[in-house]
Design an enzyme around this catalytic site. Structure first.
Site, PDB file in Angstrom:
ATOM      1  N   HIS A 180      50.703  28.495  50.022  1.00  0.00           N
ATOM      2  CA  HIS A 180      50.679  29.118  51.346  1.00  0.00           C
ATOM      3  C   HIS A 180      51.679  30.260  51.428  1.00  0.00           C
ATOM      4  CE1 HIS A 180      51.790  29.520  55.620  1.00  0.00           C
ATOM      5  NE2 HIS A 180      50.501  29.338  55.808  1.00  0.00           N
ATOM      6  N   ARG A 221      39.549  33.470  53.645  1.00  0.00           N
ATOM      7  CA  ARG A 221      39.807  32.031  53.755  1.00  0.00           C
ATOM      8  C   ARG A 221      39.941  31.679  55.228  1.00  0.00           C
ATOM      9  NH1 ARG A 221      43.486  33.290  49.306  1.00  0.00           N
ATOM     10  NH2 ARG A 221      43.097  31.935  47.520  1.00  0.00           N
ATOM     11  N   ARG A 227      34.528  32.188  53.695  1.00  0.00           N
ATOM     12  CA  ARG A 227      34.319  30.931  52.977  1.00  0.00           C
ATOM     13  C   ARG A 227      34.461  29.759  53.935  1.00  0.00           C
ATOM     14  NH1 ARG A 227      38.556  29.425  48.418  1.00  0.00           N
ATOM     15  NH2 ARG A 227      39.760  28.793  50.223  1.00  0.00           N
ATOM     16  N   GLU A 249      34.409  27.288  40.614  1.00  0.00           N
ATOM     17  CA  GLU A 249      35.788  26.798  40.501  1.00  0.00           C
ATOM     18  C   GLU A 249      35.875  25.554  39.634  1.00  0.00           C
ATOM     19  OE1 GLU A 249      37.968  27.737  44.539  1.00  0.00           O
ATOM     20  OE2 GLU A 249      36.087  26.687  44.920  1.00  0.00           O
ATOM     21  N   GLY A 261      36.727  31.381  41.432  1.00  0.00           N
ATOM     22  CA  GLY A 261      37.992  30.975  42.041  1.00  0.00           C
ATOM     23  C   GLY A 261      38.879  30.541  40.893  1.00  0.00           C
ATOM     24  N   THR A 262      39.565  31.498  40.308  1.00  0.00           N
ATOM     25  CA  THR A 262      40.310  31.188  39.081  1.00  0.00           C
ATOM     26  C   THR A 262      41.539  30.329  39.321  1.00  0.00           C
ATOM     27  OG1 THR A 262      41.146  33.417  39.366  1.00  0.00           O
ATOM     28  CG2 THR A 262      39.609  33.062  37.561  1.00  0.00           C
ATOM     29  N   ASN A 263      41.977  30.248  40.580  1.00  0.00           N
ATOM     30  CA  ASN A 263      43.120  29.361  40.841  1.00  0.00           C
ATOM     31  C   ASN A 263      42.704  27.926  40.536  1.00  0.00           C
ATOM     32  OD1 ASN A 263      44.080  31.726  41.916  1.00  0.00           O
ATOM     33  ND2 ASN A 263      43.680  31.153  44.031  1.00  0.00           N
ATOM     34  N   CYS A 313      37.664  36.094  43.040  1.00  0.00           N
ATOM     35  CA  CYS A 313      38.503  36.185  44.229  1.00  0.00           C
ATOM     36  C   CYS A 313      39.753  35.319  44.070  1.00  0.00           C
ATOM     37  CB  CYS A 313      37.725  35.825  45.485  1.00  0.00           C
ATOM     38  SG  CYS A 313      36.999  34.195  45.426  1.00  0.00           S
TER      39      CYS A 313
HETATM   40  C1  PEP Z   1      40.564  29.921  43.842  1.00  0.00           C
HETATM   41  O1  PEP Z   1      40.522  28.719  43.642  1.00  0.00           O
HETATM   42  O2  PEP Z   1      40.771  30.765  42.948  1.00  0.00           O
HETATM   43  C2  PEP Z   1      40.390  30.436  45.196  1.00  0.00           C
HETATM   44  C3  PEP Z   1      40.283  31.732  45.419  1.00  0.00           C
HETATM   45  O3  PEP Z   1      40.374  29.540  46.220  1.00  0.00           O
HETATM   46  P1  PEP Z   1      41.699  28.859  46.825  1.00  0.00           P
HETATM   47  O4  PEP Z   1      42.870  29.550  46.211  1.00  0.00           O
HETATM   48  O5  PEP Z   1      41.636  29.041  48.291  1.00  0.00           O
HETATM   49  O6  PEP Z   1      41.511  27.455  46.380  1.00  0.00           O
HETATM   50 MG    MG Z   2      39.817  27.445  45.182  1.00  0.00          MG
END
Ligand code: PEP
Ligand code: MG
Length: 758
Positions: free
Chosen positions: A398, A495, A542, A638, A660-662, A710
């Site tokens: 966050h 988001r 999203r 993801e 969603g690479t995170n 993203c």
């Molecule tokens: C991600 O997972 O890369 C993504 C963009 O979504 P979040 O960071 O909100 O999970």
């Molecule tokens: Mg994500």
């Protein structure tokens, strides 16, 4: 006179013919090749409503509380009904038809477009819905003119005027009726560079009618021309999958696939480019300022369809000043802490340790917030802060996301910052290097936070025109203006978690206490802020994706399931499909925004596992009345399963997928994205992650499905390099990275072109 011929219209007639017609008249008068036509003047509309006696009722019908969606919808419906169902007086009808007949053999196809006259509205495009009807003939001409009049009262236009306090009875509307150009090719032209104002003409061109280029349905060819020498400096030929053409049977505009042999073929010949340059020079000379022109080629002739001043040229201003340099000492300041540089910029200030929310009001303008981890309630205080330092969290926490969007330097995951630092201590935070130092530290450049000022463009460098779209991520609606000022091609990820979490109650508790309608309106209002700021650039919103541990902090959080591993648990589409009663309110909010005219919204579903998840999500979309055929929608890739099974997802007719690479990285590498103890192992560029992404792009390209990224890694040059070479459709970056990503994409695209010709 109900109508005026374009050749007799000039800029000075703006008040009676509206901006669009005034501009076309001006171009016609300057001897530029504009398709012939006439305008049904604003006075005709005014006389119509007054003489029919519907004016009073019309204006009172739209005088509603625009936050009340139902009232807004009812107001729009009543206004529309009043205008389209009232008979147009015979003499006016005849005059319009007479003008039409004199343009040809009575079978001419014409374009009918609204041309609003509210010149003093800050954004006149909101005054009317910019309604356009193509391929109209005599039978439906007058009906279409009435539809254009009614577009003055679309939900979005009513909402906008009510918000701005602009009286409805002070806006009029004219209608342009113009011969259709059955374009073989068309596009847009900037007569000077759209960011720098350099004497470079930029031309975008695609096959068929211009809507495909203007709406962004197709990636056009791009030509960069030196306006002084007329030399084409760069020609980028795109793969053009679709085109808009007139259906010979129905006369309607339809989207068709571009024949195989023309997809990769260059659109413009040198002669056509030369003619466009000549017209570009003429039109810029005529207006004395750079123009953004829509053009078309038909039967070997180049036509000009529209011209507007370019409003995006930078004045070279480069951001706000740091207020801290003057009093700093230049000595070696003690290094206090290290963490992840999560939001770039260097700033100094007094430490304010925030352990609980009731400490927030002690945060003054220019303080450095030091906390375990930020929470949605902290956003107002974060806006006041000079910098943010946290004990916990990674690059997608966050604190990291919100700081970046606010343009506030941040260092996250420092370990014991809340213990090491003391209230009142002066520190300097370097959000690039990820360091916290004692005292005020000298910096060579102005504080690296040039873009915190909403009115300043992000970075002062020119924005290149790229074939790969560069978009921006937005999480807090208040950052929409700053995000839009980057010049990004749209929002690749909006988001809504931050929006929902800032309600301070779980969605279920909020709906129970305040009612579903209030929940829908909260979502509408946040999303609308972004959709409006970017309109007509696309905004990919999203559906909710917050893990249960984030909901637990909120009122109602005690009812959340207790999970050992929330990141692998009840979140994203899993929760939404399991709690349709909440999910459908989010979709309802999007549906109402579509109805209000925000067609630029696209819907994206998070954390899907397979085609079944996607089918189920799409069914919910349909059940609230959103037609998946008509709207752009897609999913995030993801989970490794969604990447391996992307063919099944494509079979569900998604328009796009977005990496969603995170999450993808944390699931492929089994590394918790928010755990600072393993953050050195969190590597989005790991070959395993890249392999999965590369294969997914290949499958999507084959199927004609757009691909995007993203996740945080979209802001990383190496990832950008990899993805552009793989042929990704768009890259969505953090606000502060957009300018760099544009440049990086431009550089790689140029390199690819060079490689291909060598
Ligand atoms: C991600 O997972 O890369 C993504 C963009 O979504 P979040 O960071 O909100 O999970
Ligand atoms: Mg994500």
């Amino acid at each position: 006179m109900a109508v005026a011929w374009l050749e007799d219209v000039r800029s000075a007639d703006l008040g009676t013919v509206g901006g669009k017609a005034a501009s076309l008249g001006e171009l016609t008068g300057a001897g530029l090749p504009v398709p012939p036509g006439f305008v049904v003047t604003a006075g005709t509309y005014r006389t119509f409503i007054e003489e029919a006696g519907i004016d009073e009722e019309l204006f009172s019908a739209v005088d509603v509380d625009s936050e009340d969606s139902e009232a807004l919808e009812a107001a729009h419906e009543r206004a529309h009904e009043l205008i389209v169902e009232t008979e147009v007086p015979e003499n006016v009808r005849e005059e319009i038809l007479e003008a039409y007949r004199s343009m040809g053999d009575g079978k001419t196809f014409v374009a009918v477009r609204s041309s609003a006259t509210a010149e003093d509205l800050p954004d006149a495009s909101f005054a009317g819905q910019q309604e356009t009807f193509l391929n109209v003939t005599e039978d439906d001409l007058v009906d279409r003119v009435q539809e254009c009049w009614a577009s003055l009262f679309s939900q979005r236009a009513i909402y906008y005027r009510n918000q701005k306090g602009f009286p409805h009875d002070e806006v009029d509307i004219a209608v342009v009726v113009q011969t259709m150009v059955d374009a073989e090719k068309s596009g847009v032209m900037f007569t000077s560079h759209p960011s720098t104002g350099d004497p470079r003409i930029i031309i975008e061109a695609a096959w068929g009618l211009g809507e495909a280029v203007v709406s962004g349905a197709v990636s056009p060819d791009n030509y960069v021309v030196d306006r002084t020498t007329g030399e084409v400096e760069q020609a980028t030929v795109a793969t053009k999958k679709v085109m808009h053409v007139k259906d010979d049977e129905t006369g309607e505009t339809v989207e068709r696939e571009v024949p195989e042999d023309k997809r990769d073929q260059r659109v413009l010949t040198q002669e056509e480019i030369d003619r466009l340059i000549e017209l570009g020079r003429k039109v810029e000379d005529h207006y004395g300022e750079p123009q953004d022109v829509e053009w078309a080629v038909a039967g070997g002739e180049v036509y000009m369809l529209q011209s507007r001043p370019i409003t995006t040229i930078d004045d070279g201003a480069s951001g706000s000043e740091s207020d801290s340099e003057s009093e700093e000492d230049d000595g070696d300041n003690e290094h206090l802490l290290s963490g992840l540089g999560a939001s770039p910029g260097i700033a100094s200030g007094e430490v304010r340790i925030v352990t609980k929310l009731d400490h927030l009001d002690q945060v003054s303008e220019g303080d450095v917030i030091v906390t375990e981890m930020t929470m949605p309630d902290m956003v107002p205080a974060m806006k006041r802060a000079a910098a943010i330092v946290t004990d916990e969290g990674g690059m997608t926490s966050h604190a990291a996301i919100v700081s970046r969007e606010l343009g506030v330097p941040a260092v996250v995951g420092c370990g014991g910052a809340t213990h090491t630092l003391e209230n009142g201590q002066i520190v300097t935070v370097d959000g690039e290097m990820g360091t916290v130092r004692e005292g005020r530290v000298a910096v060579d450049e102005p504080a690296a936070n040039p873009s915190a000022d909403d009115s300043a463009p992000v970075g002062s460098r020119p924005k290149p025109v790229t074939a790969t779209e560069v978009k921006v991520n937005v999480s807090i609606p208040d950052a929409a203006e700053r995000a839009a000022n980057t010049g990004a091609d749209g929002v690749g990820l909006l988001r809504i978690e931050h929006l929902v979490l800032s309600l301070n109650k779980t969605p279920e508790r909020y709906i129970k206490d305040e009612g579903a309608e209030a929940y829908i309106k909260e979502i509408m209002s946040g999303v609308r802020k972004v959709a409006e700021e970017f309109y007509p650039r696309p905004v990919r919103v999203r559906t909710l994706d917050a893990p249960t541990d984030e909901f637990r902090q909120l009122e109602g959080g005690d009812e959340e399931p207790n999970e050992h591993n929330p990141m692998l648990g009840y979140r994203g589409i899993r929760r939404s499909l399991d709690r349709p009663e909440v999910f459908k309110h989010e979709l309802e909010a999007f549906k109402r925004l579509y109805e209000q005219g925000y067609e630029n919204l696209e819907i994206m579903f998070p954390l899907v596992t397979d085609g079944d998840d996607v089918a189920a999500a799409r069914d919910h979309m349909e059940s609230v009345g959103i037609d998946p055929e008509k709207r752009e929608w897609g999913v995030m890739i993801e989970t490794p399963a969604s990447a391996f099974g992307v063919e099944d997802i494509i079979d569900e007719d998604v328009d796009f997928v977005s990496f969603g690479t995170n999450d993808l990285t944390q699931y492929v590498l089994a590394v918790d994205r928010n755990n600072e103890h393993v953050s050195d192992r969190f590597d989005e560029l790991h070959p395993a992650v890249l392999d999965i992404m590369g294969d997914t792009i290949d499958a999507c390209r084959e199927a004609g499905v757009d691909t995007s990224i993203c996740g945080q890694a979209g802001s990383h040059p190496k990832m950008v390099d990899f993805l552009v070479r793989k042929g990704i459709t768009s890259i969505s970056a953090n606000i502060d990275a957009v300018a760099d990503v544009f440049e990086e994409v431009d550089r790689i695209e140029e390199r690819l072109i060079l490689d291909s010709v060598r």
